[in-house]
Design an enzyme around this catalytic site. Structure first.
Site, mmCIF file in Angstrom:
data_model
loop_
_atom_site.group_PDB
_atom_site.id
_atom_site.type_symbol
_atom_site.label_atom_id
_atom_site.label_comp_id
_atom_site.label_asym_id
_atom_site.label_seq_id
_atom_site.Cartn_x
_atom_site.Cartn_y
_atom_site.Cartn_z
ATOM 1 N N HIS A 36 6.020 50.081 53.864
ATOM 2 C CA HIS A 36 4.798 49.932 52.884
ATOM 3 C C HIS A 36 4.948 51.375 52.036
ATOM 4 O O HIS A 36 4.608 52.329 52.464
ATOM 5 C CB HIS A 36 3.457 49.803 53.663
ATOM 6 C CG HIS A 36 2.450 49.901 53.064
ATOM 7 N ND1 HIS A 36 1.669 50.728 52.358
ATOM 8 C CD2 HIS A 36 1.684 48.632 52.678
ATOM 9 C CE1 HIS A 36 0.654 50.211 51.695
ATOM 10 N NE2 HIS A 36 0.559 48.886 51.895
ATOM 11 N N ASP A 37 5.075 51.146 50.663
ATOM 12 C CA ASP A 37 4.750 51.966 49.548
ATOM 13 C C ASP A 37 5.277 53.174 49.709
ATOM 14 O O ASP A 37 4.867 54.425 49.509
ATOM 15 C CB ASP A 37 3.002 52.267 49.574
ATOM 16 C CG ASP A 37 2.577 51.074 48.854
ATOM 17 O OD1 ASP A 37 3.189 50.083 48.852
ATOM 18 O OD2 ASP A 37 1.392 51.116 48.731
ATOM 19 N N LYS A 123 3.420 45.214 44.653
ATOM 20 C CA LYS A 123 2.158 45.443 45.390
ATOM 21 C C LYS A 123 1.153 45.599 44.254
ATOM 22 O O LYS A 123 1.081 46.476 43.336
ATOM 23 C CB LYS A 123 2.266 46.793 46.030
ATOM 24 C CG LYS A 123 1.271 47.335 46.745
ATOM 25 C CD LYS A 123 1.261 46.482 48.133
ATOM 26 C CE LYS A 123 0.034 46.938 49.033
ATOM 27 N NZ LYS A 123 -0.100 48.292 49.218
#
Length: 283
Positions: A36-37, A123
């Site tokens: 994630h990210d 995202k």
């Protein structure tokens, strides 16, 4: 209005984990990994050469390698570096222009760069499920468990875990493969997940055996009484490794190598000898 400069802190260890309300067991055939990210923009707030971030990246890399070896899908989230005001919307009010102001920092950190077969999701909001095909792809591949790691634990990672839970997908938050604004916020995210939306685990809970000598050393070091790091051929018992911990390691590794037992580990209790056992071709 932007993310503040961040400071390193001690990553959660076993003693710091909250009690899980659920007893889910991760099953490779049901699972997927979400990184994630982990973009340069978000990591750069810790500055260069942050030891904590190096450890987080190392843990994520180990999880990714395990998933690739076991046919577990690997997904990434990454914000685009050109977002319109309509796309960004309330994020502008909360965080300012974000990556729009630093488009050169959009890529995932080099150590975790996506490879062929990985899927990168665009995202748009805190949750990885928002405006993305993640849920559809998980269902199409028969996956209903999601390993979550990356940044930031109490924002996008926690929101994604809650969203997964609401979609009947079991989230596993990996405590030492996450990073956050502060240790308090990190622990808060873990506590909420464990009590309301998923299961909190450590990297080692998901990896049956270490994938490198470095991972083996990282696993064994906390079990030693001595602060000094043993050489690969030094007796670990001399450094405080006791029989109870050795039996626990034998039981864990026997799930992959059926011939490993306590006697085998105790006969030559060195990192070098153990790595020879664990680096064999797996049945």
């Amino acid at each position: 209005m932007t993310i503040p400069a961040l400071k390193a802190y001690a990553l959660p260890a076993a003693a710091d984990l909250p009690e899980n309300k659920v007893k889910w067991t991760f099953e490779p055939a049901r699972g997927a990994l979400l990184i994630h990210d982990m973009q340069n923009y978000f990591i750069n707030f810790w500055g260069e050469d942050c030891p904590m971030i190096k450890q987080v990246i190392s843990n994520i890399a180990a999880l990714r390698e395990y998933c690739r070896q076991n046919g577990i899908p690997v997904y990434y989230t990454a914000q685009p570096n050109h977002q319109s005001d309509k796309d960004r919307a309330l994020l502008n009010d909360m965080w300012g222009p974000g990556l729009n102001k630093h488009p050169e920092q959009q890529k995932v950190v080099a150590e975790l760069a996506p490879e062929e077969g990985d899927e990168v999701l665009v995202k748009w909001r805190y949750s990885a499920f928002h405006r993305s095909p993640l849920e559809q792809h998980l269902k199409e591949t028969g996956r209903d468990q999601l390993i979550i790691c990356g940044v930031y634990a109490h924002i996008g990672c926690l929101t994604t875990a809650i969203d997964a839970f609401m979609r009947d997908i079991q989230p596993f938050m990996v405590a030492d493969a996450l990073a956050d604004f502060s240790r308090d916020e990190h622990l808060m995210a873990l506590k909420y997940t464990a009590g309301r939306a998923g299961k909190v685990v450590l990297t080692e809970d998901l990896l049956p055996v270490p994938l490198s000598m470095a991972q083996l050393r990282a696993l064994v070091q906390p079990m030693l009484d001595e602060d000094e790091t043993p050489e690969e051929d030094e007796n670990l018992i001399d450094y405080g490794l006791d029989s109870v911990r050795m039996m626990a390691l034998a039981a864990r590794w026997r799930k992959v190598y059926g011939d490993i037992d306590f006697v085998m580990l105790a006969k030559e209790p060195t990192l070098a000898a153990w790595w020879r056992l664990l680096s064999r071709e797996r049945a």
